[in-house]
Each structure stands twice: as structure tokens, then as C-alpha cells.
Design a protein around this motif. Sequence first.
Motif, PDB file in Angstrom:
ATOM      1  N   LYS A 124       1.655  -3.785 -50.297  1.00  0.00           N
ATOM      2  CA  LYS A 124       1.051  -5.102 -50.526  1.00  0.00           C
ATOM      3  C   LYS A 124       2.145  -6.084 -50.945  1.00  0.00           C
ATOM      4  O   LYS A 124       2.958  -5.764 -51.803  1.00  0.00           O
ATOM      5  CB  LYS A 124      -0.011  -5.021 -51.634  1.00  0.00           C
ATOM      6  N   PRO A 125       2.182  -7.280 -50.331  1.00  0.00           N
ATOM      7  CA  PRO A 125       3.173  -8.263 -50.784  1.00  0.00           C
ATOM      8  C   PRO A 125       3.020  -8.518 -52.287  1.00  0.00           C
ATOM      9  O   PRO A 125       1.916  -8.797 -52.762  1.00  0.00           O
ATOM     10  CB  PRO A 125       2.834  -9.518 -49.970  1.00  0.00           C
ATOM     11  N   ALA A 126       4.116  -8.395 -53.017  1.00  0.00           N
ATOM     12  CA  ALA A 126       4.055  -8.478 -54.484  1.00  0.00           C
ATOM     13  C   ALA A 126       3.654  -9.878 -54.962  1.00  0.00           C
ATOM     14  O   ALA A 126       3.047 -10.023 -56.025  1.00  0.00           O
ATOM     15  CB  ALA A 126       5.401  -8.086 -55.078  1.00  0.00           C
ATOM     16  N   GLY A 127       3.980 -10.887 -54.150  1.00  0.00           N
ATOM     17  CA  GLY A 127       3.766 -12.263 -54.589  1.00  0.00           C
ATOM     18  C   GLY A 127       2.345 -12.789 -54.453  1.00  0.00           C
ATOM     19  O   GLY A 127       2.065 -13.916 -54.846  1.00  0.00           O
ATOM     20  N   ILE A 128       1.442 -11.994 -53.867  1.00  0.00           N
ATOM     21  CA  ILE A 128       0.060 -12.453 -53.718  1.00  0.00           C
ATOM     22  C   ILE A 128      -0.887 -11.434 -54.331  1.00  0.00           C
ATOM     23  O   ILE A 128      -0.532 -10.274 -54.533  1.00  0.00           O
ATOM     24  CB  ILE A 128      -0.317 -12.700 -52.229  1.00  0.00           C
ATOM     25  N   ASP A 129      -2.109 -11.877 -54.613  1.00  0.00           N
ATOM     26  CA  ASP A 129      -3.094 -10.971 -55.212  1.00  0.00           C
ATOM     27  C   ASP A 129      -3.807 -10.170 -54.125  1.00  0.00           C
ATOM     28  O   ASP A 129      -3.589 -10.371 -52.926  1.00  0.00           O
ATOM     29  CB  ASP A 129      -4.090 -11.742 -56.094  1.00  0.00           C
ATOM     30  N   HIS A 130      -4.655  -9.231 -54.559  1.00  0.00           N
ATOM     31  CA  HIS A 130      -5.337  -8.361 -53.605  1.00  0.00           C
ATOM     32  C   HIS A 130      -6.273  -9.145 -52.679  1.00  0.00           C
ATOM     33  O   HIS A 130      -6.450  -8.767 -51.520  1.00  0.00           O
ATOM     34  CB  HIS A 130      -6.137  -7.278 -54.348  1.00  0.00           C
ATOM     35  N   VAL A 131      -6.883 -10.217 -53.190  1.00  0.00           N
ATOM     36  CA  VAL A 131      -7.792 -11.013 -52.356  1.00  0.00           C
ATOM     37  C   VAL A 131      -7.043 -11.574 -51.149  1.00  0.00           C
ATOM     38  O   VAL A 131      -7.485 -11.447 -50.002  1.00  0.00           O
ATOM     39  CB  VAL A 131      -8.452 -12.149 -53.177  1.00  0.00           C
ATOM     40  N   HIS A 132      -5.885 -12.190 -51.407  1.00  0.00           N
ATOM     41  CA  HIS A 132      -5.112 -12.759 -50.298  1.00  0.00           C
ATOM     42  C   HIS A 132      -4.587 -11.659 -49.377  1.00  0.00           C
ATOM     43  O   HIS A 132      -4.594 -11.814 -48.153  1.00  0.00           O
ATOM     44  CB  HIS A 132      -3.972 -13.630 -50.828  1.00  0.00           C
ATOM     45  N   ALA A 133      -4.167 -10.538 -49.953  1.00  0.00           N
ATOM     46  CA  ALA A 133      -3.664  -9.434 -49.126  1.00  0.00           C
ATOM     47  C   ALA A 133      -4.761  -8.884 -48.216  1.00  0.00           C
ATOM     48  O   ALA A 133      -4.513  -8.555 -47.054  1.00  0.00           O
ATOM     49  CB  ALA A 133      -3.092  -8.328 -50.010  1.00  0.00           C
ATOM     50  N   ALA A 134      -5.989  -8.809 -48.733  1.00  0.00           N
ATOM     51  CA  ALA A 134      -7.101  -8.270 -47.926  1.00  0.00           C
ATOM     52  C   ALA A 134      -7.479  -9.212 -46.790  1.00  0.00           C
ATOM     53  O   ALA A 134      -8.118  -8.802 -45.823  1.00  0.00           O
ATOM     54  CB  ALA A 134      -8.318  -8.003 -48.810  1.00  0.00           C
ATOM     55  N   GLY A 135      -7.084 -10.475 -46.887  1.00  0.00           N
ATOM     56  CA  GLY A 135      -7.370 -11.440 -45.821  1.00  0.00           C
ATOM     57  C   GLY A 135      -6.414 -11.340 -44.645  1.00  0.00           C
ATOM     58  O   GLY A 135      -6.661 -11.919 -43.596  1.00  0.00           O
ATOM     59  N   ALA A 136      -5.325 -10.585 -44.818  1.00  0.00           N
ATOM     60  CA  ALA A 136      -4.255 -10.623 -43.820  1.00  0.00           C
ATOM     61  C   ALA A 136      -4.333  -9.612 -42.682  1.00  0.00           C
ATOM     62  O   ALA A 136      -3.936  -9.936 -41.560  1.00  0.00           O
ATOM     63  CB  ALA A 136      -2.896 -10.480 -44.518  1.00  0.00           C
ATOM     64  N   PRO A 137      -4.793  -8.353 -42.896  1.00  0.00           N
ATOM     65  CA  PRO A 137      -4.500  -7.330 -41.879  1.00  0.00           C
ATOM     66  C   PRO A 137      -5.022  -7.591 -40.476  1.00  0.00           C
ATOM     67  O   PRO A 137      -4.212  -7.712 -39.538  1.00  0.00           O
ATOM     68  CB  PRO A 137      -5.098  -6.047 -42.483  1.00  0.00           C
ATOM     69  N   MET A 138      -6.327  -7.682 -40.262  1.00  0.00           N
ATOM     70  CA  MET A 138      -6.803  -7.818 -38.887  1.00  0.00           C
ATOM     71  C   MET A 138      -6.385  -9.152 -38.264  1.00  0.00           C
ATOM     72  O   MET A 138      -5.863  -9.184 -37.141  1.00  0.00           O
ATOM     73  CB  MET A 138      -8.324  -7.675 -38.784  1.00  0.00           C
ATOM     74  N   ALA A 139      -6.592 -10.240 -38.972  1.00  0.00           N
ATOM     75  CA  ALA A 139      -6.264 -11.556 -38.409  1.00  0.00           C
ATOM     76  C   ALA A 139      -4.759 -11.697 -38.206  1.00  0.00           C
ATOM     77  O   ALA A 139      -4.300 -12.190 -37.173  1.00  0.00           O
ATOM     78  CB  ALA A 139      -6.800 -12.664 -39.309  1.00  0.00           C
ATOM     79  N   GLY A 140      -3.986 -11.259 -39.194  1.00  0.00           N
ATOM     80  CA  GLY A 140      -2.534 -11.368 -39.105  1.00  0.00           C
ATOM     81  C   GLY A 140      -1.963 -10.500 -37.997  1.00  0.00           C
ATOM     82  O   GLY A 140      -1.071 -10.930 -37.253  1.00  0.00           O
ATOM     83  N   LEU A 141      -2.473  -9.268 -37.872  1.00  0.00           N
ATOM     84  CA  LEU A 141      -1.987  -8.381 -36.810  1.00  0.00           C
ATOM     85  C   LEU A 141      -2.428  -8.856 -35.434  1.00  0.00           C
ATOM     86  O   LEU A 141      -1.703  -8.678 -34.444  1.00  0.00           O
ATOM     87  CB  LEU A 141      -2.460  -6.940 -37.045  1.00  0.00           C
ATOM     88  N   THR A 142      -3.604  -9.471 -35.343  1.00  0.00           N
ATOM     89  CA  THR A 142      -4.034 -10.037 -34.062  1.00  0.00           C
ATOM     90  C   THR A 142      -3.038 -11.108 -33.622  1.00  0.00           C
ATOM     91  O   THR A 142      -2.537 -11.093 -32.488  1.00  0.00           O
ATOM     92  CB  THR A 142      -5.458 -10.619 -34.155  1.00  0.00           C
TER      93      THR A 142
END
Length: 336
Positions: A124-142
Motif C-alpha cells: 500500500k502506498p505509505a502516503g495515502i490512507d486505506h480508503v484512497h488505496a482501496a479506490g485504486a486497484p481496478m480503475a487504476g489497473l484498467t
Amino acid sequence: MSTHTMRAVRIHEYGGPEVLRYDEVPIPTPGPGEVLVRVHAAGVNPPDRYLRNGLTRIPGKSESAVSLPVIPGTDVSGVVEAVAADVDNLAVGDEVFGLLRFPGFDGSAYAEYVAAPASDLAPKPAGIDHVHAAGAPMAGLTAWQFLIELGHDHPSPFQDSRHRPTVIDADTTVLVNGAAGGVGHFALQLAKWKGARVIAVASGAHESFLSELGADRFIDYTKSRPEDLVHDIDLVLDTVGGPDSKRFLRTLKRGGAQFPVLPGDFDPKETAELGITVSSAQVRSNGAQLAELGRLIDAGTVRVAIDSTFALADARAAHERAARGHVQGKIVLTVA
């Protein structure tokens, strides 16, 4: 609740947001190659809603692997709680995020704990919280697999050949349709990272948000038609897709490309005459690519925008929010 059970959202029957139930279920046991993740946040994505509505067969797979009740969700951020004997790159206490078991409907992310393939996870990127990290995987990888690197050999179920991203650099103009949504806001930022000029298409409410993310030009589709305003584009990434997607063909220069995220309605003869490549990909779990995206997030190069958060128990409200549309960034469930 006993120490061996957890709370999870499950679908017992298909239907609207009201079918999401907040249940008590056994904590899963990680199998070979897996870790148990204590989930802190889970992202809400379109496939979660497709599953809830009764789509049980992922495009490209011959049969359904879904049996009810099922825990929806693929995107998580959390902390490793236990590790299978054969996993050596993760340890208890590691903070991780990931897109779990996609393409497929067995991510089981809407839960307090999830058994996750280690290869689907990244630090998990250290600079962001879990909420922001959970927003990234599917959309970011797409966005990553469409624009930067596919990272696998699987063609999309909607075309015969595998997707080939085009070169994006300082000489490239990219139009992103649906730029304020999950995939769109990552695509805009990744194209900017590569040096491109980016035209963002969205509704008027998102103009300042998209300018902040680096859009060079904004078009409010409620007021004007992008295909009347822009031409000589190198690449259109259409996150909306569908039958209207072909209207963007005339914004492209010869040799340009159009990437519909959802299958569009294109005439191969017309695209050949225009000299345009139309290509799509189906996003797949990839921990290594997510780690690369995570480094860009940590560096502040890419920002994860959060539209809204809901407690896990309020998954129904989160799905109702998604159904209303005009989402800015990601909807995320907070677990603990």
C-alpha cells in the motif's frame, strides 16, 4: 460474534441494491499462494453491481462460477493477518492493496477479512490512507493496461487480438471521455505523466476537479458535442463506451486509435477506411503493475480521488450512489 466469524456483505438473490445483506460468516482460510488480509477499505466497482444484478458469467468465460450466497467486491486495502506457508514475499503486518482474482466474481472483498492471492497484492502506498488505496486497484489497473502496458497475453473477450497500447508522449493528444470517473481520472493522470496533451470530457460539475488533475482542455458534454469541437486527436480513451462510442471516430487523425473500455458498436469497414485502430482490453489482477502505480501515487504523480465513503454495513447506500452516476473518482466502503 465469535473469534472465528466476521461481518461480510452477501448477495442471497439477484436484484437491486436492497439485496445486499450484512451477514455474519466464517473467516476464510488462506490457501496455497494466499494471505489473509484484514480489510480496512473495499472499493466499489461496476462488476460488483453486474454481479448483484445477476450477471454471473464473466465475458470470455464459458460458464458461471457463482453460487449464492456470494460476497461481492474485488478491490481491497488492508493489513496482512496470516500467510500461507509457501508465500515468502509478504509478512504479517504488511499493509497491502490489490485487485483480487479478476476477471472473476470470487474476489469476496466486501468483508472484514479476505483470502487474497499474494500475486494480486502490492505494498500500500505509505502516503495515502486505506480508503484512497482501496479506490485504486481496478480503475487504476484498467487505465494502466489500456494506456501504459497490457502486462498479459489475454485478448479481450470482445476482440480476437490482444490489446496493444499506443505510444504516448509529448507529441500525443489524448481525449478521455468520462474523465471524472474511476478509470477516467487515472487515465488522464497517466497520460499527463507520459507528457501528453489531454482533453477531458465530462459534465460541467467536474471542470475544476479535472483542471486540478492536469487536463489541458475541458469539454462539458451537456453543453457541446466533443466531435464538433476537436479533431486530429491521436488517441481516444472512452470509459463510457457503448453504441455512442463511434461518434468519437471523427475526432481522430488517420493512424489514430480509439480504446473503448466497454464494448462499443464499430463497423470494421468504417474504421479501416478512416485508418483508425479500435482496441479494447479486459483488466486482469496484477500485483507487479499495481506496485508501479503505487510508486506513482506515493510520489504524488497520480492522485486517487474519492467520491464518497460508506460503512461496510451501508453497502446498499454505496450501490445507490453508484447508480445515480456523475461519480467523481471512486466510491469506497470503510471496513475498520
